[in-house]
Design an enzyme around this catalytic site. Structure first.
Site, short mmCIF file in Angstrom:
data_model
loop_
_atom_site.label_atom_id
_atom_site.label_comp_id
_atom_site.label_asym_id
_atom_site.label_seq_id
_atom_site.Cartn_x
_atom_site.Cartn_y
_atom_site.Cartn_z
CE1 TYR A 140 -113.77 23.65 3.85
CE2 TYR A 140 -115.71 23.18 2.53
CZ TYR A 140 -114.40 22.90 2.87
OH TYR A 140 -113.72 21.90 2.24
CE LYS A 189 -109.77 10.72 12.90
NZ LYS A 189 -109.35 9.36 12.49
CG ASP A 221 -109.39 7.64 9.58
OD1 ASP A 221 -110.59 7.49 9.89
OD2 ASP A 221 -108.47 7.52 10.40
CG ASP A 245 -115.17 20.28 -0.70
OD1 ASP A 245 -115.36 19.92 -1.87
OD2 ASP A 245 -114.60 21.35 -0.41
CG ASP A 249 -113.68 16.61 -5.35
OD1 ASP A 249 -114.89 16.80 -5.58
OD2 ASP A 249 -112.82 17.50 -5.46
#
Length: 350
Positions: A140, A189, A221, A245, A249
């Site tokens: 970001y 990852k 994942d 992020d 959620d």
């Protein structure tokens, strides 16, 4: 005690849910003999309308002077074509205040078990975890842009992390785990990303300073799948900005509603920022239907983390739990009350 709290209501349902949290904090001050002084400033789309800037210098200055910041929400369709989007204010104020760690608790209230997206037998095991998300680095904030490639125009966003960025947020995660169930799961990852390999090295080294905390590691994942299959296995999840992020959620879905999810952003200064994790929901603005619980619980986190008022934070959290246990709530959690009426019920139980 006396504390100065800056309220950044923002856009959409922001003013309504911030008003609810202010009422709860005022009740806490009254009951426990504190003085909370509130001030207000512009952020997001409303700041664009008033000043042309989603994060005016006056707002930044006020945030630095405050003891804590209470944020509503920013953004909306109205500003989709603005030169600078309202959401840029969130990245900006996090940078200005040095807020590099975002704590997002996900705890399933028994009364909301039926609202969880998971099967009853999974929910029955309980859900009580915290995602610690790095907040001011990663993709970001990395270099981005467009360029001409061999097959036409290309776009790129860069993921980059330094050791210090990883270390400082990791220490917050380990210190939190020491007060909980003594387990940190690093989500990355590392089988693909070089930045994730650095995360593994730095976090493993830091773990030596926290011998009572077990460190697990999981690819992102697989972590998403495990949150859906067996969320009770997690205590503290530590992860990068983008992964945090997304995963936080997902945790909102498994505890019944994003409307009940609080968060705290902490970092380099004494000023913390507290906000529900949901967005501005402009279609709900002004209808008295927004769920204020996430923002109210964020205020409880403020009491505990910024002001060291554990009893007061417990009082707010207990009032919320008892209200929900009584079957009261907004429509997103199966209730019939409006924003103000649900706030009335919570205030009455403090």
């Amino acid at each position: 005690m006396k504390a100065e709290i800056l309220a950044l209501a923002g856009d959409g349902i922001g003013p309504e849910i911030v008003a609810s949290a202010k009422r709860v904090l005022a009740r806490v001050a009254e009951k426990f003999g504190h003085e909370f002084v509130f001030s207000d400033a512009l952020i997001g789309g409303c700041a664009i309308d008033a000043t042309g800037n989603p994060l005016p210098a006056e707002t930044v200055a006020a945030a630095h002077k405050a003891d804590a910041v209470l944020l509503g929400a920013v953004g909306g369709d109205k500003w989709d074509n603005a030169p600078v989007r309202p959401e840029a204010a969130l990245l900006g104020i996090r940078k200005e205040l040095g807020l590099y760690a975002n704590l997002r608790p996900a705890k399933l209230f028994p009364s909301l078990a039926g609202a969880s997206s998971l099967k009853d037998e999974i929910v029955a095991k309980g859900i009580d975890l915290v995602t610690v998300r790095e907040l001011t680095g990663g993709i970001y904030f990395g270099e981005r842009g467009y360029r001409n490639g061999k097959t036409g125009r290309e776009a790129f966003d860069t993921e980059c992390y330094s050791e210090i960025e990883i270390e400082r947020v990791a220490r917050i995660a380990f210190e939190l785990a020491e007060k909980r169930r003594h387990t940190v799961c690093l989500v990355d990852k590392a089988n693909v990303l070089t930045s994730s390999k650095l995360w593994r090295k730095v976090v493993t080294d830091i773990n030596e300073d926290y011998p009572s905390v077990r460190l697990d590691m999981m690819y992102v994942d697989n972590a998403a799948m495990q949150l859906a299959l067996n969320p009770s296995q997690f205590d503290v999840i530590l992860t990068s900005n983008m992964f945090g992020d997304i995963l936080s959620d997902l945790t909102a879905a498994i505890v019944g509603s994003i409307g009940v999810m609080p968060s705290a952003s902490l970092g380099a200064t004494a000023v913390g920022m507290y906000e529900a994790i949901h967005g501005s929901a402009p279609s709900l603005a002004g209808l008295d239907v927004a769920n204020p619980v996430g923002t109210i619980l964020s205020a409880a986190m403020m009491l505990r983390l910024s002001f060291d008022l554990a009893d007061e934070a417990d009082a707010v959290e207990t009032a919320v739990a008892r209200t929900l246990d009584a079957g009261l709530g907004t429509r997103d959690i199966g209730g019939t009350l409006g924003t103000r009426a649900l706030t009335d019920e919570i205030v009455a139980r403090i």
